[in-house]
Scaffold this motif. Structure first.
Motif, mmCIF file in Angstrom:
data_model
loop_
_atom_site.group_PDB
_atom_site.id
_atom_site.type_symbol
_atom_site.label_atom_id
_atom_site.label_comp_id
_atom_site.label_asym_id
_atom_site.label_seq_id
_atom_site.Cartn_x
_atom_site.Cartn_y
_atom_site.Cartn_z
ATOM 1 N N VAL A 1 -2.370 -3.877 5.538
ATOM 2 C CA VAL A 1 -2.385 -2.789 6.518
ATOM 3 C C VAL A 1 -3.659 -2.871 7.349
ATOM 4 C CG1 VAL A 1 -2.271 -0.296 6.847
ATOM 5 C CG2 VAL A 1 -0.982 -1.365 4.981
ATOM 6 N N SER B 1 -2.712 0.468 -4.317
ATOM 7 C CA SER B 1 -2.666 -0.891 -3.772
ATOM 8 C C SER B 1 -2.606 -1.903 -4.908
ATOM 9 C CB SER B 1 -3.880 -1.159 -2.867
ATOM 10 O OG SER B 1 -5.083 -1.017 -3.588
ATOM 11 N N ILE C 1 -6.259 -0.866 8.180
ATOM 12 C CA ILE C 1 -6.727 0.118 9.158
ATOM 13 C C ILE C 1 -7.481 1.222 8.425
ATOM 14 C CG2 ILE C 1 -4.830 -0.317 10.761
ATOM 15 C CD1 ILE C 1 -3.532 2.264 9.763
ATOM 16 N N LEU D 1 -7.400 1.637 4.443
ATOM 17 C CA LEU D 1 -6.208 1.072 3.826
ATOM 18 C C LEU D 1 -6.378 -0.437 3.738
ATOM 19 C CD1 LEU D 1 -3.386 3.121 5.572
ATOM 20 C CD2 LEU D 1 -4.606 3.623 3.444
ATOM 21 N N GLU E 1 -5.760 -4.590 3.170
ATOM 22 C CA GLU E 1 -4.820 -5.549 3.759
ATOM 23 C C GLU E 1 -3.542 -5.588 2.915
ATOM 24 O OE1 GLU E 1 -5.161 -6.900 6.553
ATOM 25 O OE2 GLU E 1 -7.286 -6.476 6.934
ATOM 26 N N VAL F 1 0.850 -1.187 0.000
ATOM 27 C CA VAL F 1 0.000 0.000 0.000
ATOM 28 C C VAL F 1 0.889 1.241 0.000
ATOM 29 C CG1 VAL F 1 -1.795 1.310 1.209
ATOM 30 C CG2 VAL F 1 -1.825 -1.197 1.258
ATOM 31 N N HIS F 2 0.582 2.181 -0.894
ATOM 32 C CA HIS F 2 1.325 3.442 -0.970
ATOM 33 C C HIS F 2 0.318 4.575 -0.825
ATOM 34 C CE1 HIS F 2 3.443 6.854 -2.813
ATOM 35 N NE2 HIS F 2 4.552 6.248 -2.432
#
Length: 205
Positions: A191, A166, A193, A187, A189, A151-152
């Motif tokens: 991540v 992603s 959250i 965000l 997975e 993820v960016h």
């Protein structure tokens, strides 16, 4: 930071600009506007505002702490497939950049470097034969995808948007989600959250 931390250059630049400025306050807004325009024209509009602000801070630091009468200050901006890099070079190699604690409100030099550190992926300095170069770099989404970062997250204060990249495929991100400041950003997975972006409205210029 007391030691230079040069990084290997991963590839020849796709775009490059180098310009020398007279050591006067008038040069700061000129360099800032030029940086914003070039970075946007080179295909990175989401980083144009932050890059311009970093150039402004580094130029101001060079004027206050690195300038000598009759010597120019150089601004060098490059974009390669992985990185956006800005450099500001001055003739005072003995005056090294050191961030100051946030509580030291009179230390304009150190506070500016704290801002640079918050905006850029990394920053540092390199010695020159005469003087020094202070640089800041941003990893581009392409570079993150190539290294498999899942993820960016990119925060664009000019458009007041958050972009979530992603599903990297080894070359690029297959999914890009754009949301305005104020919306909750989930965000994906691994991540997994949710971010409240309402406070980002306080950062809008």
């Amino acid at each position: 930071m007391t030691e230079p931390a040069p990084l290997p250059r991963s590839a020849p630049p796709l775009h490059e600009d180098l310009l020398d400025y007279t050591p006067t306050q008038r040069s700061v807004p000129l360099a800032r506007r030029r940086a914003a325009r070039l970075v946007a024209e080179w295909g990175q509009p989401g980083l144009a505002g932050d890059a311009a602000l970093v150039v402004s801070e580094l130029m101001t630091n060079a004027l206050l702490h690195g300038s000598l009468r009759g010597r120019l200050i150089r601004v060098h901006i490059t974009v390669d497939p992985r990185t956006l890099r800005v450099e500001v070079s001055d003739p005072r190699g003995e005056r090294l950049p050191r961030p100051r604690p946030v509580g030291e409100v009179d230390e304009q030099f150190g506070r500016g470097l704290l801002l640079v550190g918050a905006l850029a992926t990394r920053w540092g300095w390199e010695p020159r034969s005469v003087g020094k170069t202070v640089y800041a770099e941003w990893d581009l989404p392409t570079a993150a995808a190539e290294t498999g970062i899942p993820v960016h997250l990119l925060i664009d204060r000019d458009t007041c948007e958050v972009k979530v990249h992603s599903r990297p495929d080894g070359r690029r991100y297959e999914t890009v989600q754009t949301l305005p400041f104020g919306k909750e950003v989930a965000l994906p997975e691994p991540v997994g959250i949710a971010l409240d972006t309402e406070p980002l409205k306080n950062w809008v210029r």
